[in-house]
Write a protein that holds these residues in place. Structure first.
Motif, short mmCIF file in Angstrom:
data_model
loop_
_atom_site.label_atom_id
_atom_site.label_comp_id
_atom_site.label_asym_id
_atom_site.label_seq_id
_atom_site.Cartn_x
_atom_site.Cartn_y
_atom_site.Cartn_z
N LEU A 169 -8.07 6.32 7.36
CA LEU A 169 -7.30 6.56 6.29
C LEU A 169 -8.02 7.83 5.51
O LEU A 169 -9.26 7.77 5.17
CB LEU A 169 -7.42 5.17 5.39
CG LEU A 169 -6.78 5.46 3.70
CD1 LEU A 169 -5.21 5.82 3.86
CD2 LEU A 169 -7.12 4.28 3.02
N ARG A 170 -7.29 8.90 5.25
CA ARG A 170 -7.90 10.07 4.84
C ARG A 170 -7.75 10.27 3.38
O ARG A 170 -8.20 11.35 2.72
CB ARG A 170 -7.28 11.40 5.60
CG ARG A 170 -7.39 11.08 7.08
CD ARG A 170 -9.02 11.12 7.60
NE ARG A 170 -9.07 10.91 9.14
CZ ARG A 170 -10.22 10.89 9.50
NH1 ARG A 170 -11.13 10.43 8.60
NH2 ARG A 170 -10.24 10.80 10.97
N LEU A 171 -6.92 9.58 2.64
CA LEU A 171 -6.88 9.69 1.29
C LEU A 171 -7.95 9.00 0.57
O LEU A 171 -8.48 7.73 0.75
CB LEU A 171 -5.45 9.03 0.98
CG LEU A 171 -4.47 9.53 1.32
CD1 LEU A 171 -3.05 8.69 0.65
CD2 LEU A 171 -4.07 11.01 1.03
N GLU A 172 -8.38 9.72 -0.64
CA GLU A 172 -9.46 9.27 -1.29
C GLU A 172 -8.93 9.76 -2.79
O GLU A 172 -8.31 10.60 -3.12
CB GLU A 172 -11.09 10.10 -1.00
CG GLU A 172 -11.28 9.72 0.44
CD GLU A 172 -12.73 10.08 0.72
OE1 GLU A 172 -13.34 10.78 -0.07
OE2 GLU A 172 -13.13 9.97 1.86
N LEU A 173 -9.89 8.92 -3.76
CA LEU A 173 -9.48 9.10 -5.04
C LEU A 173 -9.91 10.84 -5.49
O LEU A 173 -10.81 11.17 -5.31
CB LEU A 173 -10.59 8.41 -6.00
CG LEU A 173 -9.88 6.84 -5.96
CD1 LEU A 173 -10.79 6.01 -6.75
CD2 LEU A 173 -8.48 6.40 -6.66
N ALA A 174 -8.97 11.38 -6.41
CA ALA A 174 -9.53 12.68 -6.60
C ALA A 174 -10.41 12.69 -7.40
O ALA A 174 -11.14 14.05 -7.47
CB ALA A 174 -8.09 13.20 -7.45
N GLN A 175 -10.82 11.88 -8.29
CA GLN A 175 -11.96 12.05 -9.36
C GLN A 175 -13.22 11.69 -8.38
O GLN A 175 -14.37 11.78 -9.11
CB GLN A 175 -11.77 11.12 -10.47
CG GLN A 175 -11.92 9.76 -10.16
CD GLN A 175 -10.65 8.97 -10.02
OE1 GLN A 175 -9.78 9.46 -9.41
NE2 GLN A 175 -10.77 7.67 -10.23
N GLY A 176 -13.27 11.50 -7.24
CA GLY A 176 -14.30 10.98 -6.46
C GLY A 176 -14.43 9.64 -6.00
O GLY A 176 -14.02 8.88 -6.75
N GLY A 177 -15.07 9.58 -4.66
CA GLY A 177 -15.13 8.28 -4.32
C GLY A 177 -13.79 7.73 -3.45
O GLY A 177 -12.72 8.32 -3.83
N GLY A 178 -14.30 7.14 -2.68
CA GLY A 178 -13.10 6.80 -1.41
C GLY A 178 -11.88 5.65 -2.13
O GLY A 178 -10.81 5.94 -2.15
N GLY A 179 -12.56 4.81 -2.90
CA GLY A 179 -11.63 3.93 -3.65
C GLY A 179 -11.20 2.71 -2.40
O GLY A 179 -11.17 2.91 -1.08
N LEU A 180 -11.05 1.56 -2.92
CA LEU A 180 -10.66 0.37 -2.15
C LEU A 180 -9.08 0.43 -1.82
O LEU A 180 -8.29 0.56 -2.69
CB LEU A 180 -11.03 -0.82 -2.88
CG LEU A 180 -10.41 -2.07 -1.96
CD1 LEU A 180 -11.05 -2.39 -0.78
CD2 LEU A 180 -10.67 -3.48 -2.94
N ARG A 214 0.93 2.45 -1.89
CA ARG A 214 -0.51 2.56 -1.52
C ARG A 214 -1.15 2.96 -2.66
O ARG A 214 -0.90 3.37 -3.80
CB ARG A 214 -0.81 3.57 -0.41
CG ARG A 214 -2.15 4.10 -0.42
CD ARG A 214 -3.07 2.97 0.26
NE ARG A 214 -2.71 2.71 1.67
CZ ARG A 214 -2.91 1.89 2.32
NH1 ARG A 214 -3.81 0.89 1.78
NH2 ARG A 214 -3.04 1.88 3.44
N TYR A 215 -2.23 1.80 -2.71
CA TYR A 215 -3.45 1.91 -4.20
C TYR A 215 -4.51 2.29 -3.40
O TYR A 215 -5.02 1.92 -2.41
CB TYR A 215 -3.39 0.69 -4.72
CG TYR A 215 -2.08 -0.15 -5.33
CD1 TYR A 215 -2.13 -0.10 -6.78
CD2 TYR A 215 -1.13 -0.52 -4.64
CE1 TYR A 215 -0.89 -0.59 -7.44
CE2 TYR A 215 -0.05 -1.22 -5.03
CZ TYR A 215 0.14 -1.26 -6.42
OH TYR A 215 1.11 -1.94 -7.37
N LEU A 216 -5.24 2.92 -4.11
CA LEU A 216 -6.83 3.23 -4.18
C LEU A 216 -7.29 2.59 -5.37
O LEU A 216 -7.09 3.13 -6.51
CB LEU A 216 -7.28 4.62 -3.91
CG LEU A 216 -6.95 5.21 -2.66
CD1 LEU A 216 -7.25 6.65 -2.54
CD2 LEU A 216 -7.28 4.46 -1.20
N ASP A 217 -8.29 1.76 -5.11
CA ASP A 217 -8.93 0.72 -6.45
C ASP A 217 -7.45 0.22 -6.93
O ASP A 217 -6.68 -0.33 -6.27
CB ASP A 217 -9.52 1.74 -7.27
CG ASP A 217 -10.91 1.91 -6.70
OD1 ASP A 217 -11.26 1.31 -5.71
OD2 ASP A 217 -11.78 2.73 -7.43
#
Length: 238
Positions: free
Chosen positions: A90-101, A134-137
């Protein structure tokens, strides 16, 4: 955990969620080599879980070589190269930093003829189509349409978990071993749910992926439209 994901039948076990989140934070540089983690009781409370569950997650990290547990001192990060994980592709990560769940709402699971816009892959003219939010966090970042070639097998809706690649392993004994991504811009499709902040027809960042299992031929084709205000595509070279 976020979004009450531990209560959803298709969610990963909480200890795996914590482990995956920490792996992504290590990869993103939010947790650095040698960094001491908070005391286990405080860490468990921050993740809304028990110390026992947290320790299962830490044991997984230790097995992967990403954690050193020092008796009487605490737990220390051991950053390494790329480590296999449920979300390693999974190559998407949070824009503000960190991978995110990563978590996902499953919008539909259907067995259908492949559409004409897809490249040639697999052995069947049909496939299982998964559509997901799709969610991150707790942030909605993307919509996804994933097609699994009918020749690779079929996955019933009730068998699908947050991680499709883990689902493939458990249900079909299919391991996704590599993938090719093409990143550009695309038009948000008409089936986008109301919860996704970008309306139908708008232009946004777009990923097409072909993925291979243990064989020679690709077995999966996916399309992802993501919100660049919330997420970034990140590819690390190690």
């Amino acid at each position: 955990m976020r979004r009450n994901s531990g209560n959803r039948p298709d969610a990963l076990p909480i200890y795996m969620q914590i482990c995956e989140l920490l792996i992504r934070d290590i990869a993103a540089g939010r947790l650095v080599d040698g960094q001491k983690l908070p005391p286990e009781r405080d860490f468990a409370k921050a993740h809304g879980t028990t110390v026992r569950t947290l320790r299962k997650a830490l044991s997984m990290l230790e097995e992967k070589g990403l954690l050193e547990r020092r008796q009487g001192s605490g737990n220390y990060v051991r950053a390494a190269g790329q480590v296999e994980s449920v979300y390693s592709m999974l190559r998407l990560e949070l824009a503000q930093g960190g991978g995110g769940l990563p978590t996902a709402d499953i919008l539909s699971v259907d067995y259908l003829p492949k559409d004409s816009a897809q490249p040639s892959y697999g052995t069947s003219d049909h496939g299982t189509r998964f559509r997901r939010l799709r969610y991150l966090d707790d942030q909605i970042v993307a919509i996804e349409e994933i097609w699994l070639d009918g020749g690779a097998g079929r996955v019933a809706r009730e068998m699908v978990q947050d991680s499709l690649y883990l689902t493939y392993r458990r249900v079909l004994n299919l391991w996704i071993t590599r993938a090719e991504d093409r990143v550009g811009i695309g038009t948000v499709p008409g089936w986008t749910p109301d919860a996704f902040p970008l309306p139908e027809g708008s232009i946004t960042a777009y990923i097409e992926r072909l993925a291979w299992g243990q064989g020679v031929a690709a077995v999966e084709f996916s399309r992802t439209w993501y919100d660049t205000e919330k997420a970034l595509y990140v590819q690390r070279l190690t």
